[in-house]
Design an enzyme around this catalytic site. Structure first.
Site, PDB file in Angstrom:
ATOM      1  N   GLU A  96       1.588  -0.521  -4.873  1.00 49.35           N
ATOM      2  CA  GLU A  96       0.627   0.593  -5.466  1.00 49.35           C
ATOM      3  C   GLU A  96       1.236   1.925  -5.248  1.00 49.35           C
ATOM      4  O   GLU A  96       1.287   2.494  -4.222  1.00 49.35           O
ATOM      5  CB  GLU A  96      -0.588   0.418  -4.254  1.00 49.35           C
ATOM      6  CG  GLU A  96      -1.671   1.399  -4.658  1.00 49.35           C
ATOM      7  CD  GLU A  96      -2.331   2.336  -3.683  1.00 49.35           C
ATOM      8  OE1 GLU A  96      -3.516   2.738  -3.807  1.00 49.35           O
ATOM      9  OE2 GLU A  96      -1.568   2.420  -2.679  1.00 49.35           O
ATOM     10  N   ASP A 110       0.712  -1.226  -0.066  1.00 44.18           N
ATOM     11  CA  ASP A 110       0.159  -0.111   0.179  1.00 44.18           C
ATOM     12  C   ASP A 110       0.683   1.176  -0.035  1.00 44.18           C
ATOM     13  O   ASP A 110       2.020   1.292   0.857  1.00 44.18           O
ATOM     14  CB  ASP A 110      -0.959   0.023   1.256  1.00 44.18           C
ATOM     15  CG  ASP A 110      -1.772   1.232   1.263  1.00 44.18           C
ATOM     16  OD1 ASP A 110      -2.715   1.012   0.766  1.00 44.18           O
ATOM     17  OD2 ASP A 110      -1.553   2.103   2.206  1.00 44.18           O
TER      18      ASP A 110
HETATM   19  C1  GLC Z   1      -3.865   3.400  -0.423  1.00 39.88           C
HETATM   20  C2  GLC Z   1      -5.210   2.581  -0.043  1.00 39.88           C
HETATM   21  C3  GLC Z   1      -6.068   3.470   0.357  1.00 39.88           C
HETATM   22  C4  GLC Z   1      -5.941   4.083   1.635  1.00 39.88           C
HETATM   23  C5  GLC Z   1      -4.680   4.654   1.531  1.00 39.88           C
HETATM   24  C6  GLC Z   1      -3.769   4.754   3.014  1.00 39.88           C
HETATM   25  O1  GLC Z   1      -3.986   4.278  -1.376  1.00 39.88           O
HETATM   26  O2  GLC Z   1      -5.548   1.766  -1.330  1.00 39.88           O
HETATM   27  O3  GLC Z   1      -7.512   2.723   0.385  1.00 39.88           O
HETATM   28  O4  GLC Z   1      -6.676   5.015   1.885  1.00 39.88           O
HETATM   29  O5  GLC Z   1      -3.428   4.109   0.751  1.00 39.88           O
HETATM   30  O6  GLC Z   1      -3.663   3.832   3.486  1.00 39.88           O
END
Ligand code: GLC
Ligand code: CA
Length: 578
Positions: free
Chosen positions: A298, A224
């Site tokens: 991500e 993440d």
């Molecule tokens: C990422 C997740 C999102 C979350 C953020 C903070 O972007 O996909 O849902 O709010 O991280 O952890």
């Protein structure tokens, strides 16, 4: 002389093609299916999805031809950011079940041949984590897990945050804590204090988290918000974190994250090396049993930065730095040329020896069927699943689920709530893409027996549900199943790729391998056309319909002259070149 040179050449060519075929690893041939646990299936009627719910529905995953799932966080959390604020990285969230439930899920998944990937949230913890609580009590080890800074006193004698840094959601990224007399950094909500990656203890702790779940049998991690991991080294700035410059973006008010240019809080160079170190941890496990553990990162960033996560020199990183181009660069208003450019972008920038991956939705973005329009569901699934590389599906894309309507009163996503704007909140809220999964046309679309699930069910569930689409002769689900099967063919596993915008509306691509070739044609618009597929090299004669979108007037097996293929509005076709 000649023969001496030719022989090794022939051998080399044969070897190259067979090696390429043998080379593919499990993660390169599967589809990854994202499950948002809170919204998938509720087993105990409290209106909240849970692990036993997921376990009970794993057969659906198998049935649509998917062999790997990734679960959004299911760890202990106060749910300020619905699980992305983790209070205990080593425990299952109580609303979702117990460690035994998790083990049962793993067991059932293994029986069905489904690999399970978890979400690693390394950038921050919950402010309710033991680590943060201990930090507040002055426990030095844990105090150093976080990023602290003194406030500044303004001309009125008022204490103000250390600098202008902003939260991804909005407002200051700093929160004052009386207990320690300092501000802590939170790049996301107040309940998500950032971890300090310049502290080796934090680095070690996160590696232990990675090992903990790998030991329970997970096949890897989706990681993440990776590019928020490091902040600039403040020692370089006289010991104080510097302000970030204004981005100059118009329409961005002072509290909005996009109003600043995040040169000190995002995409710092150290991040890539941390990711390569995590890959080494995954490879420790592979060294033991020969099974690759996968990492998907991500990161919403420039393509140049995204591909750095693959590795550098002799360091290897993520197998799948997520490719968000089909989310961020295009939508229903895009022309075929825009689609071609977005598709070709990742293929152009990724290292030649690495795999691409294709994603059109997740729990943070408006659903694919809503962004591109419901008529394009099959066409977009054809693109995602038949392009060269790994396909990723967000739960519900196989049945064409659309964003749900969530009123201001029902809005729970912090990103929506923080706007404090009952009119425009929906532009920021991520609740619409998180509404309950649609299993049937019964109560709460079969998601839960509760009177009121945690989010309302989206419209259209009477037909946009699994049960209906399994029974129907033609459905998105049936198209999806056929695509998952087609992907297994060598031509889609190993075949080459060429794309064309045949006109403003029609995007097409060809995949070929040895003497087999397919052309995928997707009409992005509401206009009928007749197109000439002989613009593709080596295509002439006839093409035969292998698969068509649900509203297509064509039938499987129909043959057309390649130089004059009629295509109706929003039609998606998989054609075999004869
Ligand atoms: C990422 C997740 C999102 C979350 C953020 C903070 O972007 O996909 O849902 O709010 O991280 O952890
Ligand atoms: Ca439940």
């Amino acid at each position: 002389m000649r023969a001496v040179f030719l022989l090794p050449l022939v051998l080399a060519v044969c070897a190259a093609s067979s090696i390429r075929e043998k080379d593919l690893d499990w993660w390169e041939t599967t589809i990854f299916y994202q499950i948002y646990p809170r919204s998938f299936a509720d087993s105990n009627g409290d209106g909240i999805g849970d692990l036993n719910g997921i376990t009970s529905k794993l057969e659906h995953i198998k049935d649509i031809g998917v062999e790997a799932i990734w679960l959004s966080p299911m760890f202990q959390s106060p749910m300020y950011d619905f699980g992305y604020d983790i209070a205990d990285f080593y425990a299952v969230h109580d609303e979702y079940g117990t460690m035994e439930d998790f083990e049962a899920l793993m067991k059932r998944a293994a029986e069905l041949g489904i690999k399970v990937v978890l979400d690693l949230v390394p950038n921050h913890t919950s402010n309710e984590s033991v680590w943060f609580q201990e930090a507040l009590k002055g426990h030095e080890k844990y105090y150093n897990y976080f990023v602290w800074e003194d406030g500044v006193i303004d001309e009125n004698g008022q204490r103000q945050p250390p600098n202008n840094w902003l939260s991804r959601f909005r407002g200051s990224a700093w929160e004052y804590r009386e207990e320690v007399g300092k501000y802590y950094l939170h790049q996301f909500v107040i309940g998500q204090p950032d971890l300090n990656y310049r502290n080796p203890d934090v680095v070690e702790e996160m590696k232990n988290v990675i090992r903990f779940w790998l030991e329970k049998g997970v096949a890897g991690y989706r990681v993440d918000a990776v590019n928020y991991l490091f902040e600039v080294d403040k020692a370089l700035f006289g010991g104080k974190y510097p302000d970030e410059p204004l981005s100059g973006k118009i329409n961005e008010d002072a509290g909005s994250h996009a109003s600043l240019d995040h040169i000190y809080t995002k995409d710092q160079n150290e991040t890539y090396y941390m990711v390569y170190d995590w890959r080494d941890v995954l490879d420790e496990f592979k060294a033991k049993d020969g099974v690759s553990r996968v990492m998907m990162t991500e990161v919403y960033a420039t393509i140049q930065n995204v591909v750095k996560y693959f590795g550098e020199g002799d360091r290897v990183g993520a197998q799948m730095p997520f490719n968000f181009d089909l989310i961020t660069d295009v939508d229903a208003s895009s022309s075929a040329a825009d689609i071609k450019r977005a598709v070709d972008k990742f293929l152009t920038y990724k290292p030649v020896d690495k795999e691409a991956n294709w994603i059109v939705g997740n729990h943070d973005n408006s659903r694919m069927a809503t962004r591109y329009g419901p008529a394009l569901v099959d066409g977009i699934n054809m693109i995602v699943l038949l392009l060269p590389g790994v396909g990723v599906t967000y739960m519900g894309e196989e049945i064409g689920m659309v964003d749900g309507y969530v009123s201001w009163e029902d809005t729970v996503d912090p990103s929506g709530c923080i706007t404090n704007d009952p009119i425009n909140y929906w532009k920021s809220s991520r609740d619409p893409e998180r509404t309950p999964f649609q299993w049937n046309d019964g109560l709460n679309a079969g998601f839960s027996t509760a009177e009121k699930p945690w989010l309302p069910v989206a419209e259209g569930y009477n037909t946009l549900n699994v049960e209906f689409q399994k029974a129907a002769e033609k459905s998105h689900l049936k198209v999806y199943q056929a695509l998952a099967k087609l992907r297994q063919e060598k031509v889609f596993r190993y075949g080459r790729y060429e794309s064309l915008a045949l006109n403003e509306d029609i995007f097409a691509f060809r995949r070929w391998y040895n003497n087999k070739a397919y052309i995928i044609v997707v009409n992005m618009r509401d206009t009928d056309h007749v197109v000439d597929l002989t613009y593709f090299e080596n295509v002439s004669g006839t093409v035969q319909v292998e698969l068509r979108s649900v509203a297509s007037p064509k039938n499987e097996g129909d043959k057309y002259d390649a130089s004059a293929l009629p295509v109706v509005a929003y039609e998606g076709l998989v054609l075999e070149v004869k």
